[in-house]
Scaffold this active site. Structure first.
Site, mmCIF file in Angstrom:
data_model
loop_
_atom_site.group_PDB
_atom_site.id
_atom_site.type_symbol
_atom_site.label_atom_id
_atom_site.label_comp_id
_atom_site.label_asym_id
_atom_site.label_seq_id
_atom_site.Cartn_x
_atom_site.Cartn_y
_atom_site.Cartn_z
ATOM 1 N N LYS A 32 -33.421 19.688 14.199
ATOM 2 C CA LYS A 32 -32.017 19.600 14.626
ATOM 3 C C LYS A 32 -31.978 19.630 16.145
ATOM 4 O O LYS A 32 -32.573 20.528 16.758
ATOM 5 C CB LYS A 32 -31.254 20.804 14.041
ATOM 6 C CG LYS A 32 -29.942 21.145 14.719
ATOM 7 C CD LYS A 32 -28.793 20.331 14.149
ATOM 8 C CE LYS A 32 -27.559 20.387 15.018
ATOM 9 N NZ LYS A 32 -26.952 21.681 15.161
ATOM 10 N N ASN A 35 -49.145 19.755 18.348
ATOM 11 C CA ASN A 35 -49.421 20.051 16.946
ATOM 12 C C ASN A 35 -48.718 21.355 16.580
ATOM 13 O O ASN A 35 -48.989 22.385 17.187
ATOM 14 C CB ASN A 35 -50.939 20.179 16.734
ATOM 15 C CG ASN A 35 -51.268 20.195 15.252
ATOM 16 O OD1 ASN A 35 -50.687 20.957 14.489
ATOM 17 N ND2 ASN A 35 -52.196 19.345 14.846
ATOM 18 N N ALA A 84 0.828 -1.212 0.000
ATOM 19 C CA ALA A 84 0.000 0.000 0.000
ATOM 20 C C ALA A 84 0.858 1.255 0.000
ATOM 21 O O ALA A 84 0.485 2.280 0.569
ATOM 22 C CB ALA A 84 -0.920 -0.008 1.216
ATOM 23 N N ALA A 117 -48.278 25.089 10.312
ATOM 24 C CA ALA A 117 -47.416 25.318 9.153
ATOM 25 C C ALA A 117 -46.545 26.558 9.338
ATOM 26 O O ALA A 117 -46.986 27.562 9.897
ATOM 27 C CB ALA A 117 -48.277 25.495 7.909
ATOM 28 N N ARG A 145 -2.661 7.299 -10.946
ATOM 29 C CA ARG A 145 -3.768 7.242 -11.905
ATOM 30 C C ARG A 145 -5.111 7.635 -11.279
ATOM 31 O O ARG A 145 -6.071 7.914 -11.978
ATOM 32 C CB ARG A 145 -3.847 5.829 -12.520
ATOM 33 C CG ARG A 145 -2.697 5.541 -13.469
ATOM 34 C CD ARG A 145 -2.553 4.053 -13.804
ATOM 35 N NE ARG A 145 -1.906 3.297 -12.737
ATOM 36 C CZ ARG A 145 -1.618 1.998 -12.802
ATOM 37 N NH1 ARG A 145 -1.946 1.295 -13.860
ATOM 38 N NH2 ARG A 145 -1.027 1.386 -11.785
ATOM 39 N N ARG A 194 -49.437 39.619 18.099
ATOM 40 C CA ARG A 194 -49.432 40.119 16.719
ATOM 41 C C ARG A 194 -50.273 41.390 16.689
ATOM 42 O O ARG A 194 -51.149 41.590 17.542
ATOM 43 C CB ARG A 194 -50.005 39.080 15.752
ATOM 44 C CG ARG A 194 -51.478 38.789 15.972
ATOM 45 C CD ARG A 194 -51.990 37.657 15.094
ATOM 46 N NE ARG A 194 -53.431 37.541 15.209
ATOM 47 C CZ ARG A 194 -54.107 36.399 15.256
ATOM 48 N NH1 ARG A 194 -53.452 35.245 15.206
ATOM 49 N NH2 ARG A 194 -55.413 36.387 15.347
ATOM 50 N N SER A 241 -2.377 -6.788 -2.658
ATOM 51 C CA SER A 241 -2.283 -5.344 -2.838
ATOM 52 C C SER A 241 -3.448 -4.675 -2.117
ATOM 53 O O SER A 241 -4.552 -5.221 -2.074
ATOM 54 C CB SER A 241 -2.372 -4.990 -4.324
ATOM 55 O OG SER A 241 -1.260 -5.527 -4.998
HETATM 56 C C1 UD1 Z 1 0.273 -5.146 -10.295
HETATM 57 C C2 UD1 Z 1 1.101 -6.293 -10.849
HETATM 58 C C3 UD1 Z 1 0.364 -6.890 -12.026
HETATM 59 C C4 UD1 Z 1 -1.007 -7.360 -11.597
HETATM 60 C C5 UD1 Z 1 -1.784 -6.246 -10.914
HETATM 61 C C6 UD1 Z 1 -3.037 -6.809 -10.254
HETATM 62 C C7 UD1 Z 1 3.445 -5.714 -10.479
HETATM 63 C C8 UD1 Z 1 4.693 -5.193 -11.083
HETATM 64 N N1 UD1 Z 1 2.396 -5.777 -11.282
HETATM 65 O O1 UD1 Z 1 0.155 -4.163 -11.304
HETATM 66 O O2 UD1 Z 1 1.095 -8.005 -12.540
HETATM 67 O O3 UD1 Z 1 -1.734 -7.844 -12.709
HETATM 68 O O4 UD1 Z 1 -0.994 -5.635 -9.862
HETATM 69 O O5 UD1 Z 1 -3.856 -5.809 -9.735
HETATM 70 O O6 UD1 Z 1 3.441 -6.110 -9.318
HETATM 71 N N2 UD1 Z 1 3.118 -0.652 -4.450
HETATM 72 C C9 UD1 Z 1 3.984 -0.406 -3.424
HETATM 73 N N3 UD1 Z 1 5.222 0.075 -3.711
HETATM 74 C C10 UD1 Z 1 5.650 0.283 -4.973
HETATM 75 C C11 UD1 Z 1 4.750 0.012 -6.029
HETATM 76 C C12 UD1 Z 1 3.495 -0.453 -5.743
HETATM 77 O O7 UD1 Z 1 3.637 -0.592 -2.249
HETATM 78 O O8 UD1 Z 1 6.806 0.700 -5.134
HETATM 79 C C13 UD1 Z 1 1.765 -1.145 -4.129
HETATM 80 C C14 UD1 Z 1 0.672 -0.220 -4.625
HETATM 81 O O9 UD1 Z 1 0.328 0.721 -3.604
HETATM 82 C C15 UD1 Z 1 -0.475 -1.166 -4.921
HETATM 83 C C16 UD1 Z 1 0.228 -2.473 -5.242
HETATM 84 O O10 UD1 Z 1 1.559 -2.348 -4.765
HETATM 85 O O11 UD1 Z 1 -1.314 -1.353 -3.786
HETATM 86 C C17 UD1 Z 1 0.243 -2.755 -6.740
HETATM 87 O O12 UD1 Z 1 0.876 -1.684 -7.404
HETATM 88 P P1 UD1 Z 1 0.270 -1.051 -8.730
HETATM 89 O O13 UD1 Z 1 1.147 0.060 -9.144
HETATM 90 O O14 UD1 Z 1 -1.163 -0.775 -8.548
HETATM 91 O O15 UD1 Z 1 0.492 -2.271 -9.726
HETATM 92 P P2 UD1 Z 1 -0.328 -2.646 -11.037
HETATM 93 O O16 UD1 Z 1 0.147 -1.816 -12.164
HETATM 94 O O17 UD1 Z 1 -1.778 -2.649 -10.750
HETATM 95 CA CA CA Z 2 -3.013 -1.965 -9.086
#
Ligand code: UD1
Ligand code: CA
Length: 458
Positions: A351, A377, A10, A380, A16, A440, A101
């Site tokens: 409230k 009651n 995470a 209005a 994106r 009034r 992830s």
């Molecule tokens: C990744 C996988 C891909 C898979 C997809 C599934 C890799 C290289 N690719 O792609 O094969 O199909 O997930 O959803 O693993 N993160 C870190 N540190 C970093 C980079 C990423 O903690 O340096 C974490 C991100 O916060 C995220 C997770 O790893 O929660 C996945 O990273 P993300 O960049 O979303 O990878 P995808 O391009 O989705």
């Molecule tokens: Ca991802």
């Protein structure tokens, strides 16, 4: 089989999403994405859950405090590099490590358990969870050899034209032998289009090391959705909400239009409650049995009893008893407390006020900082004038009191049981039992006025 360790990735910047909020804190059906991941792994009873944080680390750690442990990835150099940050915490462990992830909120515990079982059965060094995608765009592809054995995972950006046609995708969930995981990670390089250290490269490395690697394909692609942008966030919300809605319907709640009903995780609803489309139920809301909630109703952090009819109204932190009728277009704000059989009509705002048993506030009124007894009651257009710009003041209205239409009640004031206010009054003083307060000016009628009206002149 039980997972010994869980690692949740995470730390990524989630660019994106185009958001100031760390990606994994974006909500799906009222819960942060990473909360769903934690909830899915918790029943597996892991020894330890480690969340790798980086971008927005403090926010993510504050959010998950008490639920997982943390390691920090200072620079986001890829998913492999992220897992490497857990080495110190996990190096001595001889068990298995499940990696997920934080941006894949839809996995169920059953699917994860099936992956764990497959891993235990095959005794693989790593088993990756895969899925078949109609449209695999954006995901890593599972490359298999002629014997169907997994060879490697290739990221879309690095894939050849032929590889891009592969529809079996990497879900980003893996279970590894913990010791072999770190051996493989030490060999991962960043010679790829994104110049990142890819976790998926460990499969190829382990295979080259002579280890057995494998994949477990889940039947349900929809669980595998990775949320990288707002389009996927909306799609994940839709899937999660339909799961929640189906659960309520199975419990006897009638949803007229489940595709357009927005119920957060954790909301409770009793059976035989009927909910029309375009209703939103959020937060810690609890709703009893046999209620009717019509289209446009939005209820947040409120508790509703049984047999109420709530018509196109908005409730926040409100308490509603039984057999009330509310709306259309009523607005119940924090600490509104509506007792049984009360009626709140159109354009009524309440409230921090109690509306007593059987009391009626029918039309166009504001009730604030007030305590209304039973069977009161309220005519209005009545306004409880509770605020001088600095302080709020309270009004007490006794049982069966009758407030005439268009009364202004300047708090603090007490209207006794069975007291009356005359319509159009501005009440500044208490009114006692069986008295009528009238405040009034008197009407005067001018004779022969018609011809003096401007429209008759010139
Ligand atoms: C990744 C996988 C891909 C898979 C997809 C599934 C890799 C290289 N690719 O792609 O094969 O199909 O997930 O959803 O693993 N993160 C870190 N540190 C970093 C980079 C990423 O903690 O340096 C974490 C991100 O916060 C995220 C997770 O790893 O929660 C996945 O990273 P993300 O960049 O979303 O990878 P995808 O391009 O989705
Ligand atoms: Ca991802």
């Amino acid at each position: 089989m039980q997972a010994t360790n869980v690692v949740i990735l995470a730390a990524g910047n989630g660019s994106r999403m185009k958001s100031d909020l760390p990606k994994v804190l974006h909500q799906v059906a009222g819960r942060a994405m990473v909360d769903w991941v934690v909830a899915a792994v918790a029943p597996l009873k892991p020894n330890k859950i480690l969340t790798v944080t980086g971008v927005g680390a403090k926010q993510v750690q504050d959010h998950l405090a008490g639920k997982t442990d943390f390691v920090v990835q200072e620079q986001q150099l890829g998913t492999g590099h992220a897992v490497l940050q857990t080495k110190q915490a996990l190096a001595d462990n001889q068990g298995a490590t499940l990696i997920l992830s934080g941006d894949t909120p839809l996995f169920t515990t059953e699917t994860l358990q099936a992956l764990l079982d497959e891993h235990a059965r095959t005794k693989n060094a790593v088993t990756v969870l895969t899925a078949f995608a109609e449209n695999p765009t954006g995901y890593g592809r599972i490359v298999r050899g002629e014997d169907e054995m997994v060879l490697k995972i290739v990221e879309e950006k690095d894939a050849s034209v032929t590889e891009r046609r592969i529809q079996e995708i990497n879900t980003g969930v893996y279970i590894f032998d913990n010791q072999l995981l770190f051996q493989a990670l030490s060999q991962v390089g960043n010679d790829n289009v994104q110049a990142e250290y890819y976790l998926p490269d460990t499969l190829d490395i382990l295979r080259e090391m002579g280890q057995q690697i494998g994949a477990y394909q889940t039947m349900d692609f929809s669980e595998s959705m990775g949320v990288n942008d707002r389009v996927a966030l909306a799609a994940a919300n839709k899937i999660m909400r339909m799961r929640i809605n189906q659960g309520h319907m199975q419990n006897g709640v009638e949803l007229i239009d489940p595709d357009n009903t927005y119920i957060d995780a954790g909301v409770q609803i009793g059976q035989d409650t009927v909910i029309e489309g375009n209703v939103t139920l959020k937060g810690k809301t609890v709703i009893g049995q046999e209620n009717v909630l019509t289209a446009g109703t939005r209820i947040e952090d409120s508790t509703i009893g049984d047999e109420n009819i709530i018509t196109s109204s908005q409730l926040e932190e409100a308490l509603v008893g039984n057999k009330t009728t509310i709306g259309p277009y009523a607005h119940l704000r924090p600490l509104a407390d509506i007792k049984d059989q009360a009626h709140l009509g159109n354009f009524v705002e309440v409230k921090k006020a109690t509306v007593g048993l059987g009391a009626k506030v029918g039309h166009l009124s504001y009730v604030g900082n007030a305590q209304l007894g039973a069977d009161v009651n309220v005519g209005a257009g009545t306004i409880f004038v509770n605020y001088d710009g600095v302080n709020k003041f309270d009004t007490i209205v006794g049982d069966r009191a009758f407030i005439g239409s268009n009364t202004k009640i300047i708090a603090p004031v007490t209207l006794a049981d069975e007291s009356i206010t005359a319509a159009g009054s501005t009440i500044t003083d208490d009114v006692n039992f069986h008295q009528m307060g009238i405040a009034r000016s008197r009407q005067a009628n001018k004779d022969d006025f018609w011809d003096r009206m401007p429209h008759k002149k010139g």
